[in-house]
Design an enzyme around this catalytic site. Structure first.
Site, mmCIF file in Angstrom:
data_model
loop_
_atom_site.group_PDB
_atom_site.id
_atom_site.type_symbol
_atom_site.label_atom_id
_atom_site.label_comp_id
_atom_site.label_asym_id
_atom_site.label_seq_id
_atom_site.Cartn_x
_atom_site.Cartn_y
_atom_site.Cartn_z
ATOM 1 C CD GLU A 32 -1.585 -2.351 1.857
ATOM 2 O OE1 GLU A 32 -0.365 -2.591 2.016
ATOM 3 O OE2 GLU A 32 -2.469 -3.166 2.187
ATOM 4 C CG LEU A 33 4.747 3.510 2.173
ATOM 5 C CD1 LEU A 33 3.957 4.780 2.490
ATOM 6 C CD2 LEU A 33 5.783 3.251 3.274
ATOM 7 C CE LYS A 136 22.879 -3.744 -1.633
ATOM 8 N NZ LYS A 136 21.852 -4.678 -2.036
ATOM 9 C CB ILE A 473 27.464 -4.673 -17.779
ATOM 10 C CG1 ILE A 473 28.519 -3.561 -17.689
ATOM 11 C CG2 ILE A 473 27.496 -5.490 -16.504
ATOM 12 C CD1 ILE A 473 29.969 -4.033 -17.718
ATOM 13 C CG HIS A 683 29.376 -6.288 -13.702
ATOM 14 N ND1 HIS A 683 29.968 -5.066 -13.955
ATOM 15 C CD2 HIS A 683 28.180 -6.007 -13.134
ATOM 16 C CE1 HIS A 683 29.155 -4.111 -13.565
ATOM 17 N NE2 HIS A 683 28.071 -4.649 -13.060
ATOM 18 C CG HIS A 736 23.905 4.004 -11.551
ATOM 19 N ND1 HIS A 736 25.219 3.779 -11.881
ATOM 20 C CD2 HIS A 736 23.458 2.848 -11.008
ATOM 21 C CE1 HIS A 736 25.558 2.553 -11.536
ATOM 22 N NE2 HIS A 736 24.505 1.961 -11.005
HETATM 23 N N1 GLN Z 1 24.524 -8.708 -16.398
HETATM 24 C C1 GLN Z 1 23.698 -7.900 -15.577
HETATM 25 C C2 GLN Z 1 23.071 -6.782 -16.410
HETATM 26 O O1 GLN Z 1 23.697 -6.308 -17.293
HETATM 27 C C3 GLN Z 1 24.464 -7.304 -14.438
HETATM 28 C C4 GLN Z 1 23.597 -6.474 -13.547
HETATM 29 C C5 GLN Z 1 24.250 -6.044 -12.271
HETATM 30 O O2 GLN Z 1 25.452 -5.941 -12.193
HETATM 31 N N2 GLN Z 1 23.496 -5.772 -11.232
HETATM 32 O O3 GLN Z 1 21.986 -6.371 -16.168
HETATM 33 ZN ZN ZN Z 2 26.462 -3.781 -12.159
#
Ligand code: GLN
Ligand code: ZN
Length: 796
Positions: A32-33, A136, A473, A683, A736
């Site tokens: 709900e929040l 975290k 990645i 990674h 990001h």
């Molecule tokens: N292989 C993943 C991606 O590209 C790695 C994601 C991650 O490092 N959290 O989404």
């Molecule tokens: Zn990552």
């Protein structure tokens, strides 16, 4: 505020009841929040609507906990906050980063505290103003907003400790509950933990440490106690989880002195509720006798992550109530009631005679979902072994009764628990001999590849990559189309063939795009993956998925961890068909993408009946078979992601070597069977590389990509100092944010990396997967990245 340590006026307040919990999930059983927050952020509802929803949720939680049996004064915690409990304190004090200085004082009344809208602005960022940093919370999967302090950051009490007006803070929650007839126990992050979790702002002097601001913070907390008292609170809970960690950047003596100063001063406030200092997420260690010497009325011990303290330390708690956290707030398994009762009995025997003991959870229950009763999709046998938040409340009550009245009083519950425990142990999926045998026969050789120089030569010959190779990645943007196809497939509206066609079309598009942009090592884009852990959990034996098992990750974001309940086995290849199809479309090397054992464990609820090291090796073997199948299908590059290695690092230094040993070992088991000519990548998603660089080195991956763009390559000196022998892809595009880095910017970052590491060891890549990005910035950024790699290559 006046100090009179010998005569606290709180002497006549009610004692803590025999049972309590340290906190309860605040997101709501049906999120709900989350829904209320997101609709207010979208502008579909007003802040007043949001406040009303939050009040409804709090009222529902209070009556729900009462119905479950938590009764008596101060038994129900009041721990609500809209986004994060650390941010609640920051915004109440007005202690927000300088870039948000204009938002201070928006709570009104002449205090620097922030209004609710501004509380969200700092949490979420706005335009060029980056949001408060998030990291975290201890060794959990919850993220808090990091306070940034320096010598001049305002740290001043705002009436009621609330965001906006006092209606949102702990004082308001006490008043609100009182109007509804409940005496709740407000929960606030403790002052020492608040400062240990903070970081020095960029403006701080070189020798500044946030603990330098302890005096100001304590002044604010002292005022808070007075206000809570005036509002009628009989108890307050101050959480000090940071004391479970011994790896802070200040000496232990300084932390202990801060604990002493804080709780001597706060307990000397004359008009205040009684104080419970909750030591959670591990043992209090040397802080226990320090707290024992202060005037606080209760101390909470985490007896799940911590052990029973020695008798000498326990003797210092004479005259206080001990809150015994014997029901885990971190996992979803039924508590071993008989063992927990033994712990409670041993605690009572070791404490000074007559010391009251309250039975509790080890931490807040914010890390577990609400109610296992709703999980009708889980095999009832497996479900009977589980306890979510509501079931844990029941366990606490049972144990409190057992402690007060003796084992006979709870004989039925103990018998039932023993029976379920025996059934669990005997379940065929819990112990599979072929899995146990395979793990038992693992040798060091299985975790060891050919020496790196030999591998490097074989890979160079096979892959023929240019200097400074370019790659990504793994994931490409998850478009609305992909999500729709997956949802339709889940609902059964899109058949297997139709779903496969949709995914193949997406893979073909992503491969063609990468070829056109000119990347060197391609990926298939991970369109078929909802989530990098859940995807594998659904395909491996030994996991169960929940339907309603949401837990808060940060703000309004929730995750639904899978439950790893049995021995892990791989009934069939999991990724090979997708990767092989992608490889068939191109002559460039296609990178196979797997999630590593530690990350799968970190983002799941892991069984508690065998050591984690063994679970990790079971996963390692399953992934090893997948690597072999990828190789057999012609895949020459395999990436095993381990973003969680850093985040599950134990809080106590003494526990770290063993953890790193098995976590690194499981990765090496997963990858150790790869032929020398197969290039293994890994990674990691963070830049605090220095803490784990040694472990990362031991992973022995041929290529490691890490986050580095946000910190402008701050990691390079650490890498250079350590003498990292293999190849590294320090991310040069911060994915990001939607910002597109220019060619010049990418070139400059790459040059720095080349200067520090040498041209033969540098890769050009973004700093994480692209699934949360849109195509516009993805294409533009990747083109710039490829151009930058070319420019640096040519200049060499
Ligand atoms: N292989 C993943 C991606 O590209 C790695 C994601 C991650 O490092 N959290 O989404
Ligand atoms: Zn990552």
């Amino acid at each position: 505020m006046s100090a009179a340590p010998d005569q606290p006026t709180s002497g006549s307040l009610p004692p803590l009841p025999g049972a309590t919990i340290l906190g309860y999930p605040r997101i709501g059983a049906d999120r709900e929040l989350k829904k209320a927050l997101e609709s207010a952020w979208r502008g579909s509802t007003t802040l007043a609507d949001l406040r009303a929803s939050a009040a409804d949720l709090r009222a529902a939680t209070r009556s729900h906990l009462a119905a479950l049996g938590l009764g008596g004064p101060a038994s129900v915690p009041a721990d609500f906050t809209y986004y994060d409990q650390v941010h609640q304190v920051t915004t109440a004090l007005g202690a927000v980063p300088e870039r948000f200085a204009d938002l201070r004082g928006t709570a009104g009344q002449g205090f620097p505290g922030l209004g609710l809208e501004e509380y969200f602005t700092v949490a979420r960022g706005e335009g060029e103003r980056a949001a408060a940093e998030m990291t975290k919370w201890l060794d959990s999967n919850y993220h808090y907003l990091v306070p940034e302090l320096d010598e001049t950051t305002p740290v001043r009490y705002a009436l009621g400790f609330g965001a906006v007006d006092p209606t949102d803070g702990p004082v308001a929650q006490v008043l609100e509950a009182a109007r509804a007839g409940t005496d709740v126990r407000p929960v606030v992050v403790g002052p020492v933990t608040y400062l240990l979790l903070a970081k020095a702002s960029d403006a701080a002097g070189r020798d500044f440490h946030p603990l330098d601001r302890l005096g100001d913070v304590l002044d604010a907390y002292a005022h808070l106690l007075v206000d809570l008292w005036a509002a009628g609170a009989t108890w307050v809970q101050l959480d000090e989880p940071a004391l479970a960690c011994d790896a802070w950047d200040v000496p232990e003596e300084r932390i202990l002195a801060a604990v002493h100063q804080a709780y001597t001063l706060l307990s000397a406030v004359t008009e205040r509720p009684r104080i419970l200092v909750a030591g959670t997420y591990g043992p209090l260690g040397a802080a226990l006798p320090v707290l024992g010497a202060t005037g606080v009325e209760a101390v909470g011990l985490d007896l799940v992550a911590g052990r029973l303290p020695n008798a000498e330390d326990l003797a210092t708690l004479e005259g206080k109530t001990v809150v015994a956290g014997v029901v885990s707030g971190r996992n979803i398994w039924r508590t071993d009631l008989s063992a927990a009762l033994s712990t409670l009995e041993a605690l009572r025997d070791a404490l000074p005679a007559g010391t009251p003991v309250t039975v509790a959870t080890s931490t807040s229950l914010q890390h577990v979902p609400h109610d296992v009763g709703r999980e009708t999709g889980i095999d009832p046998e497996i479900r009977s072994w589980l306890a979510f938040a509501d079931q844990k409340v029941g366990e606490v009550l049972t144990l409190a009764r057992g402690l007060a009245q003796g084992r006979e009083a709870v004989a039925d519950e103990l018998a039932r628990d023993a029976e379920l425990r025996a059934r669990r142990a005997a379940h065929p999926g819990v112990r599979r001999d072929e899995v146990r045998d395979a793990v038992a026969s693992v040798t060091q050789a299985d975790r060891t590849r050919a020496p790196y120089p030999e591998r490097k030569a074989a890979q160079d010959a096979r892959l023929g990559l240019p200097l400074i190779p370019t790659t990504t990645i793994g994931s490409f943007p998850q478009t609305a189309e992909i999500r729709r196809a997956r949802a339709a497939h889940r609902r059964g509206e899109l058949g297997a063939a139709g779903y496969e066609d949709a995914m193949r079309a997406e893979i073909a598009r992503v491969v063609a795009l990468q070829e056109e942009i000119g990347l060197d090592v391609l990926v298939h884009g991970e369109a078929e993956r909802n989530d990098m852990v859940q995807y594998f959990a659904e395909l491996l034996d030994g996991f169960a998925a929940t339907e309603h098992g949401w837990v808060q990750s940060y703000g309004s974001r929730c995750t639904r961890p899978s439950i790893l309940w049995g021995d892990v086995a791989r009934p069939a290849p999991m990724t090979v068909a997708w990767s092989a199809y992608a490889q068939s479309l191109t002559d460039k090397p296609m990178k196979g993408m797997l999630t590593g054992p530690v990350t799968i464990m970190a983002w799941s609820f892991v069984r508690d009946d065998i050591p984690r090291a063994q679970v990790a090796d079971q996963l390692g073997l399953a992934l090893r078979a997948e690597v072999a199948d990828l190789e057999a299908a012609g895949i020459g590059v395999v990436q095993v992601d381990e973003p969680a290695i850093r985040e599950t690092l134990p809080l106590r230094r003494a526990d770290r070597p063993a953890y790193l040993q098995w976590s690194v070992g499981s990765f090496r088991l997963a990858t150790g069977g790869a032929a020398p000519a197969t290039q293994v990548h890994t990674h990691l998603c963070y830049s605090e590389f220095d803490v784990v660089i040694d472990a990362v080195d031991h992973l022995d991956a041929d290529v490691t990509s890490i986050e580095a763009s946000r910190s402008r390559m701050d990691i390079l000196p650490a890498v250079a100092a350590h003498g990292f022998e293999r190849q590294l892809g320090p991310g040069i595009w911060d994915i990001h944010s939607p910002r597109v880095p220019s060619v010049e910017e990418c070139t400059e970052l790459l040059r720095r990396a080349v200067d520090a590491l040498g041209a033969g060891r540098v890769w050009a890549n973004p700093d994480c997967g692209l699934k949360t990005r849109a195509y516009a910035e993805t294409e533009a950024s990747l083109r710039n990245l490829v151009d930058a790699a070319k420019a640096v290559r040519e200049s060499l």
